[in-house]
Motif scaffolding. Structure first.
Motif, mmCIF file in Angstrom:
data_model
loop_
_atom_site.group_PDB
_atom_site.id
_atom_site.type_symbol
_atom_site.label_atom_id
_atom_site.label_comp_id
_atom_site.label_asym_id
_atom_site.label_seq_id
_atom_site.Cartn_x
_atom_site.Cartn_y
_atom_site.Cartn_z
ATOM 1 N N HIS A 1 -9.293 4.762 2.059
ATOM 2 C CA HIS A 1 -8.806 5.011 0.863
ATOM 3 C C HIS A 1 -9.332 6.403 0.555
ATOM 4 O O HIS A 1 -10.045 6.889 1.059
ATOM 5 C CB HIS A 1 -9.438 4.341 -0.206
ATOM 6 N N LYS B 1 -9.138 -4.770 -4.517
ATOM 7 C CA LYS B 1 -7.686 -4.716 -3.602
ATOM 8 C C LYS B 1 -6.725 -4.289 -4.335
ATOM 9 O O LYS B 1 -5.787 -3.401 -3.825
ATOM 10 C CB LYS B 1 -7.360 -6.230 -3.193
ATOM 11 N N LEU C 1 -14.207 -1.251 -4.131
ATOM 12 C CA LEU C 1 -12.854 -1.033 -4.564
ATOM 13 C C LEU C 1 -12.045 -2.501 -4.801
ATOM 14 O O LEU C 1 -11.905 -3.028 -3.714
ATOM 15 C CB LEU C 1 -11.970 -0.174 -3.756
ATOM 16 N N TYR D 1 -12.692 -4.497 -1.554
ATOM 17 C CA TYR D 1 -13.114 -3.785 -0.421
ATOM 18 C C TYR D 1 -14.580 -2.925 -0.579
ATOM 19 O O TYR D 1 -14.647 -2.676 -1.744
ATOM 20 C CB TYR D 1 -12.001 -2.762 0.128
ATOM 21 N N PHE E 1 0.758 -1.229 0.222
ATOM 22 C CA PHE E 1 -0.023 0.008 -0.025
ATOM 23 C C PHE E 1 0.910 1.305 -0.026
ATOM 24 O O PHE E 1 1.778 1.402 0.598
ATOM 25 C CB PHE E 1 -0.753 0.095 1.137
ATOM 26 N N SER F 1 -6.665 -0.455 -5.051
ATOM 27 C CA SER F 1 -6.442 -0.069 -3.618
ATOM 28 C C SER F 1 -4.860 0.108 -3.323
ATOM 29 O O SER F 1 -4.444 1.136 -2.620
ATOM 30 C CB SER F 1 -6.877 -0.444 -2.419
ATOM 31 N N CYS G 1 -3.538 5.171 0.497
ATOM 32 C CA CYS G 1 -4.314 4.311 1.345
ATOM 33 C C CYS G 1 -3.748 3.883 2.648
ATOM 34 O O CYS G 1 -2.429 3.587 2.960
ATOM 35 C CB CYS G 1 -4.562 2.931 0.557
#
Length: 499
Positions: free
Chosen positions: A282, A324, A322, A313, A257, A327, A262
């Motif tokens: 996010h 993964k 969203l 998500y 991430f 993200s 995020c």
């Protein structure tokens, strides 16, 4: 100092002694460094090199002595005149730079060709070259092997060369490749067939090319020096041994991430001992998002606007989903078909993607310098891809002429092109989902590339209009239900309506 320029009559252009932006000149399309004129009222738009801004509106030129020539900008005219006057009668190349043209004779000469010196010193030849006469004459270039009209000649060597070939440097850098490219005779590139230019994805059929021997990367002479391909940097400061792969080729791109994009709120331990982010915040959404694998029917990701696939998500308070992978997109990304870094953002309102030309919304990558916007699907297309519609591998291609898509027949600059045959896909077709759902239909529709049978009669079961058997369509094999792809996906498939 100010200048009233014919291309931008609403405001005067202001002189700048030392412009450092590197923005493309509206006249010659080359980057601007040094003395220039630009419009301060329009935030630096209509930028010109000093020499391009001060070009005379009319010209008597020895290559066309019968009539005076008028300064011309292709972008200000209709498509017919634009195509007609984009090709130079001196160098034979197409370009969208300013030209001098004669409307009586349809004669056209690029501004760079109109101001060529009678004698030049070039990197590609040891002796001084001379243009002895300003008269169009047919010749074969000893450098690239192509025919031309107006050569530079070497009296000592009986050597003749195009003016554009004479301007080729021995080394240059292109955005599409990490290492410098060197001028190399084609015969020294040891391949079974003619090498493929990785910029336009066509065979290199010239005597010389630009080449990186470390990576087997080849490019046409003229493709490499196009303004949107060539990277203007100091090659003396570029150490090849320190070159690294770009972010677009980074295998770790989607593995972690970006904390600026995020933030992980909660985690759990996976079976393999790795940490799994189960709740995140996010930047694209006001609420926290929780990891889930219960896929709702006919739901799209708010990031890439494609059908939701597990894992993803979701927001428990509203219908926001969203992937993964979405993200984990990086904040800053280099794109192989764009010269500047792109910044990740989120836009609920619709926009037009620069690559595919479609109306979109959701996550975008935007160039802060030019304002150009790309949707996520186009950005994530690989430099090389295998598509179910074609037997050979396809490569991303961007040229200064439009290429016709083999699927929808539209002509675009950004395409995926086959190096073996003439097959071309524009980004709109290359990013079509292989599987789609339609309203309350119980089965998914699969993308078909050839007619489903040999009946000779093809209709769409939704609009009941006839289908072109050469066009791709969506088909439910369970129900023998064919449909136009626009009928299945809708007019704007890359726009998600927000509740």
């Amino acid at each position: 100092m100010e200048l009233q320029h014919w291309r931008h009559l609403q405001h005067p252009l202001v002189f700048n002694e030392d412009e450092r932006s590197g923005d493309d000149c509206w006249g010659c399309l080359e980057p601007v460094f040094g003395p220039s004129y630009s419009c301060k009222e329009c935030r630096g738009q209509c930028i010109h090199h000093k020499s391009c801004a001060e070009l005379p509106l009319g010209l008597h030129h020895p290559s066309h002595p019968n009539h005076p020539l008028i300064l011309f900008d292709p972008y200000t005219h209709n498509q017919k005149d634009r195509e007609k006057f984009s090709k130079c009668d001196v160098c034979g190349e197409k370009s969208w730079e300013y030209s001098y043209c004669c409307y009586r004779c349809n004669f056209n000469i690029h501004i760079r060709c109109s101001s060529l010196s009678l004698t030049i010193q070039t990197e590609v030849h040891d002796h001084q070259l001379t243009r002895s006469i300003w008269k169009l004459m047919k010749f074969t270039c000893d450098f690239c092997g192509k025919d031309g009209n107006l050569p530079y000649c070497c009296a000592q060597c009986d050597f003749a060369i195009h003016s554009r070939c004479a301007a080729c440097p021995r080394r240059l850098k292109v955005y599409r490749h990490n290492h410098p490219l060197h001028l190399t005779p084609s015969l020294e590139v040891h391949q079974s067939d003619s090498p493929i230019c990785r910029l336009c994805v066509r065979k290199v059929d010239t005597l010389c090319l630009y080449y990186c021997s470390r990576c087997d990367f080849a490019a046409h002479l003229y493709c490499a020096i196009l303004p949107h391909n060539r990277e203007y940097i100091n090659l003396e400061e570029l150490k090849e041994e320190q070159s690294t792969e770009s972010k677009s080729e980074d295998p770790e791109l989607h593995q972690s991430f970006d904390t600026e994009i995020c933030k992980v709120k909660k985690t759990t331990m996976g079976e393999d001992g790795t940490q799994i982010a189960t709740e995140i915040k996010h930047f694209s959404h006001e609420h926290d998002l929780k990891l889930t694998d219960e896929i709702p029917n006919n739901t799209k990701c708010n990031g890439c606007i494609q059908s939701i696939l597990s894992p993803f998500y979701s927001c428990t308070l509203c219908s926001f989903f969203l992937h993964k992978s979405c993200s984990k997109l990086p904040k800053i990304k280099r794109y192989t078909l764009h010269p500047h870094p792109l910044t990740l953002s989120y836009q609920q309102a619709s926009f037009c993607c620069y690559a595919c030309g479609q109306t979109c919304n959701g996550l975008i990558y935007k160039c802060q310098k030019s304002g150009v916007v790309y949707n996520v699907q186009c950005i994530l297309l690989s430099d090389t891809l295998t598509h179910a519609s074609h037997e050979h591998r396809l490569y991303l291609s961007n040229t200064n002429i439009r290429q016709q898509c083999s699927s929808c027949n539209f002509e675009e600059y950004f395409v995926c092109r086959c190096s073996t045959c003439e097959f071309v896909l524009d980004f709109k077709c290359a990013t079509l989902p292989q599987t789609a759902w339609y309203n309350q239909h119980e089965h998914p529709f699969n993308l078909y590339y050839t007619p489903e049978d040999g009946s000779g009669e093809y209709y769409c079961e939704i609009c009941e209009e006839e289908r072109d058997p050469k066009q791709w369509f969506y088909y439910c094999a369970e129900c023998s239900f064919p449909a136009h792809r626009d009928c299945i996906l809708g007019k704007n498939p890359n726009v998600k309506q927000h509740i």
